[in-house]
Design a protein around this motif. Structure first.
Motif, PDB file in Angstrom:
ATOM      1  N   ALA A 198     -27.276  -5.112   0.019  1.00 35.14           N
ATOM      2  CA  ALA A 198     -25.934  -4.577   0.207  1.00 35.14           C
ATOM      3  C   ALA A 198     -25.015  -5.054  -0.907  1.00 35.14           C
ATOM      4  N   ASP A 199     -23.885  -4.372  -1.056  1.00 31.39           N
ATOM      5  CA  ASP A 199     -22.823  -4.779  -1.973  1.00 31.39           C
ATOM      6  C   ASP A 199     -21.551  -4.049  -1.566  1.00 31.39           C
ATOM      7  N   VAL A 200     -20.417  -4.532  -2.023  1.00 25.19           N
ATOM      8  CA  VAL A 200     -19.125  -3.925  -1.673  1.00 25.19           C
ATOM      9  C   VAL A 200     -18.253  -3.820  -2.927  1.00 25.19           C
ATOM     10  N   ASP A 201     -17.322  -2.877  -2.891  1.00 20.97           N
ATOM     11  CA  ASP A 201     -16.336  -2.727  -3.968  1.00 20.97           C
ATOM     12  C   ASP A 201     -15.185  -1.890  -3.434  1.00 20.97           C
ATOM     13  N   VAL A 202     -14.109  -1.802  -4.219  1.00 18.55           N
ATOM     14  CA  VAL A 202     -12.928  -1.035  -3.811  1.00 18.55           C
ATOM     15  C   VAL A 202     -12.649   0.056  -4.832  1.00 18.55           C
ATOM     16  N   ALA A 203     -12.127   1.178  -4.359  1.00 21.38           N
ATOM     17  CA  ALA A 203     -11.718   2.246  -5.259  1.00 21.38           C
ATOM     18  C   ALA A 203     -10.383   1.902  -5.914  1.00 21.38           C
ATOM     19  N   TYR A 204      -9.468   1.309  -5.145  1.00 19.77           N
ATOM     20  CA  TYR A 204      -8.166   0.884  -5.643  1.00 19.77           C
ATOM     21  C   TYR A 204      -7.939  -0.554  -5.198  1.00 19.77           C
ATOM     22  N   THR A 205      -7.471  -1.394  -6.080  1.00 15.73           N
ATOM     23  CA  THR A 205      -7.198  -2.772  -5.678  1.00 15.73           C
ATOM     24  C   THR A 205      -6.075  -2.827  -4.646  1.00 15.73           C
ATOM     25  N   MET A 230       0.827  -1.209   0.000  1.00 17.65           N
ATOM     26  CA  MET A 230       0.000   0.000   0.000  1.00 17.65           C
ATOM     27  C   MET A 230       0.857   1.253   0.000  1.00 17.65           C
ATOM     28  N   GLU A 231       1.876   1.263   0.827  1.00 14.64           N
ATOM     29  CA  GLU A 231       2.702   2.453   0.961  1.00 14.64           C
ATOM     30  C   GLU A 231       3.411   2.797  -0.349  1.00 14.64           C
ATOM     31  N   ASN A 232       3.811   1.773  -1.116  1.00 13.92           N
ATOM     32  CA  ASN A 232       4.487   2.019  -2.394  1.00 13.92           C
ATOM     33  C   ASN A 232       3.546   2.607  -3.444  1.00 13.92           C
ATOM     34  N   LYS A 233       2.241   2.553  -3.201  1.00 12.01           N
ATOM     35  CA  LYS A 233       1.248   3.148  -4.108  1.00 12.01           C
ATOM     36  C   LYS A 233       0.757   4.496  -3.588  1.00 12.01           C
ATOM     37  N   ASP A 234       1.383   4.986  -2.521  1.00 13.27           N
ATOM     38  CA  ASP A 234       1.051   6.297  -1.945  1.00 13.27           C
ATOM     39  C   ASP A 234      -0.409   6.402  -1.516  1.00 13.27           C
ATOM     40  N   LEU A 235      -0.987   5.310  -1.042  1.00 18.55           N
ATOM     41  CA  LEU A 235      -2.353   5.389  -0.510  1.00 18.55           C
ATOM     42  C   LEU A 235      -2.338   6.165   0.799  1.00 18.55           C
ATOM     43  N   ILE A 236      -3.395   6.926   1.023  1.00 10.17           N
ATOM     44  CA  ILE A 236      -3.542   7.635   2.295  1.00 10.17           C
ATOM     45  C   ILE A 236      -4.101   6.647   3.307  1.00 10.17           C
ATOM     46  N   MET A 237      -3.269   6.193   4.228  1.00 10.04           N
ATOM     47  CA  MET A 237      -3.629   5.071   5.107  1.00 10.04           C
ATOM     48  C   MET A 237      -4.061   5.567   6.481  1.00 10.04           C
ATOM     49  N   ALA A 276      -5.918  -1.214  -2.084  1.00 10.29           N
ATOM     50  CA  ALA A 276      -6.475  -0.952  -0.759  1.00 10.29           C
ATOM     51  C   ALA A 276      -6.658  -2.224   0.058  1.00 10.29           C
ATOM     52  N   VAL A 277      -6.427  -3.376  -0.555  1.00 12.65           N
ATOM     53  CA  VAL A 277      -6.558  -4.659   0.138  1.00 12.65           C
ATOM     54  C   VAL A 277      -5.309  -5.484  -0.131  1.00 12.65           C
ATOM     55  N   ASP A 306     -10.805   3.439   1.273  1.00 16.20           N
ATOM     56  CA  ASP A 306     -10.938   3.193  -0.162  1.00 16.20           C
ATOM     57  C   ASP A 306     -11.878   2.019  -0.459  1.00 16.20           C
ATOM     58  N   ILE A 307     -12.682   1.630   0.534  1.00 14.31           N
ATOM     59  CA  ILE A 307     -13.658   0.549   0.384  1.00 14.31           C
ATOM     60  C   ILE A 307     -15.054   1.152   0.363  1.00 14.31           C
ATOM     61  N   TYR A 308     -15.892   0.685  -0.530  1.00 13.69           N
ATOM     62  CA  TYR A 308     -17.261   1.188  -0.638  1.00 13.69           C
ATOM     63  C   TYR A 308     -18.251   0.122  -0.161  1.00 13.69           C
ATOM     64  N   PHE A 309     -19.190   0.563   0.674  1.00 12.84           N
ATOM     65  CA  PHE A 309     -20.267  -0.305   1.151  1.00 12.84           C
ATOM     66  C   PHE A 309     -21.598   0.313   0.735  1.00 12.84           C
TER      67      PHE A 309
END
Length: 436
Positions: free
Chosen positions: A416-423, A299-306, A425-426, A374-377
């Motif tokens: 309900a359903d789920v998805d991610v903004a960036y892969t 995650m850190e190498n992709k500059d995600l805001i953690m 993020a997991v 970065d996870i959507y519910f």
């Protein structure tokens, strides 16, 4: 006895019955006493019902003789003044559904009358409005919870599900779906010399696509519980229903197969970072740290805001890590102790939905690192409840009849359903055998 005395006696009998049925090994005398208490309770309930009907008949008779037909006012018991929480309102609904179904059979026409008779006409009105907006739910014997109350119930589920506790981005699926283009790789910026052309970046995009899917929870309610006070049923709703829904939601959100009727869990989305855990059943500290470091760096190498990143693991993995000690017998990870464990500066969520029986060795688990920001519910417009005394359900591979076992089944359903903004993020460590 008057109404007040009857209600006082009913409360007293319920208390005596509760003491009897909580015994670990009831004797024959205890069983006989339980039968006697049940008979007394049913008799008192019958007397209360008779007095209520008599009071209503007297009120109808007091109407003026020239009053137009159908204009007589329907009287209900004095209404509860205090504000009720979402759990209390749903508890009132479930109690009324179960009791009305047991007394009158299928259909919802008696549910709200039962609520009103218990002194909750204002609450019944909230559900009646929602029912009018969903005729299919009412026709099938179910009741739809109003949208604003559904949001409160989602909040009620948060302590029971690690996924919601991580605070993913919540979106509404009022129309049944939600689509949003999301950047899968961000734009870039570069220095240039005077007069040089600006280099165009090539960001790629991943569509967030949420489609409402039904999540159901089926919980058996003993008919003895229905005979207890309303407060007991409320407690059941807040505890058992929320626990069942939370377990089902965790399983689907993390590991759903992505079939027509099930979400694709966030760990099963193509492109999610996956590595093999180091160390087998007895890893060294260096192997544990190396596995964790690899997930963090993905995650850190992709500059995600953690800012909202958390570990998700099975109880076995958490217990193994929390019990690790050094040469001086000091705990290596003391922050993993207590109700709110923290590992490597990030909160830890434990859930039995992370299995421990995978792989060829049948003892493999997974370790998840999730950036919940970065996870959507997505959740639908409402939660519905249905009731049955005739249905069957499966428990531990055995089919159980509600009718034969004197149970009432309550089914709660939500969309309900789920998805991610960036892969990115997991991140998942596979083949975790630590502590097996």
């Amino acid at each position: 006895m008057n109404m007040a005395q009857l209600r006082a006696r009913l409360k007293e009998l319920n208390g005596e019955l509760s003491v009897l049925i909580q015994k670990d090994a009831p004797t024959a005398e205890d069983m006989a006493a339980i039968e006697q208490k049940l008979a007394e309770i049913e008799g008192v309930e019958k007397d209360i019902n008779t007095l209520e009907r008599a009071t209503a008949a007297q009120a109808r008779a007091s109407q003026p003789a020239n009053a137009p037909a159908g204009t007589e006012e329907r009287t209900v018991p004095a209404q509860v003044k205090k504000n009720l929480s979402a759990a209390e309102k749903v508890g009132t609904l479930v109690f009324s559904m179960a009791k009305a179904h047991k007394m009158y059979g299928k259909g919802t026409e008696h549910v709200f009358k039962t609520m009103e008779d218990a002194g909750y006409a204002a609450v019944a009105e909230e559900f009646t409005t929602a029912r009018a907006l969903n005729s299919s739910a009412a026709a099938s014997g179910g009741v739809l919870v109003p949208e604003d109350m559904s949001s409160e119930i989602i909040d009620l589920l948060r302590p029971r599900t690690t996924f919601l506790r991580g605070n993913p981005r919540n979106v509404s699926l009022v129309s049944g779906s939600y689509k949003l283009p999301a950047a899968a790789a961000g734009a870039t910026a570069q220095w240039r010399g005077e007069g040089d052309a600006i280099q165009a970046s090539q960001p790629s995009f991943k569509d967030i696509n949420l489609v409402a899917k039904f999540l159901d929870s089926l919980v058996p309610l003993t008919n003895q519980l229905i005979r207890w006070s309303l407060a007991d049923v409320r407690s059941w709703v807040e505890r058992d229903m929320s626990l069942a829904m939370g377990v089902a939601l965790d399983g689907a959100a993390y590991f759903g197969p992505g079939t027509v009727h099930s979400p694709l869990g966030i760990t099963r989305i193509p492109g999610v970072h996956r590595v093999g855990a180091l160390g087998g059943t007895a890893p060294s500290i260096a192997e544990i740290e190396g596995t964790a470091r690899g997930l963090e760096l993905s995650m850190e190498n992709k500059d995600l805001i953690m800012n909202s990143t958390a570990w998700v693991m099975a109880p076995r993995t958490l217990r193994f890590l929390s019990d690790l000690r050094g040469n001086n017998d000091q705990l290596l990870y003391p922050t993993l102790q207590g109700e709110n464990p923290v590992w490597r500066g990030r909160p830890v969520f434990k859930t039995t939905q992370v299995k421990i029986n995978g792989g060829a060795s049948t003892d493999e688990s997974e370790l998840l690192l999730v950036n919940f920001d970065d996870i959507y519910f997505g959740e639908g417009a409402g939660i519905s409840f249905a009731v049955s005394t005739e249905a069957t359900y499966v428990k531990n591979g055995k089919t159980i009849s509600a009718f034969q076992n004197d149970l009432t089944l309550i089914k709660a359903s939500m969309e309900a359903d789920v998805d991610v903004a960036y892969t990115e993020a997991v991140a998942v460590a596979e083949k975790v055998r630590w502590g097996a």
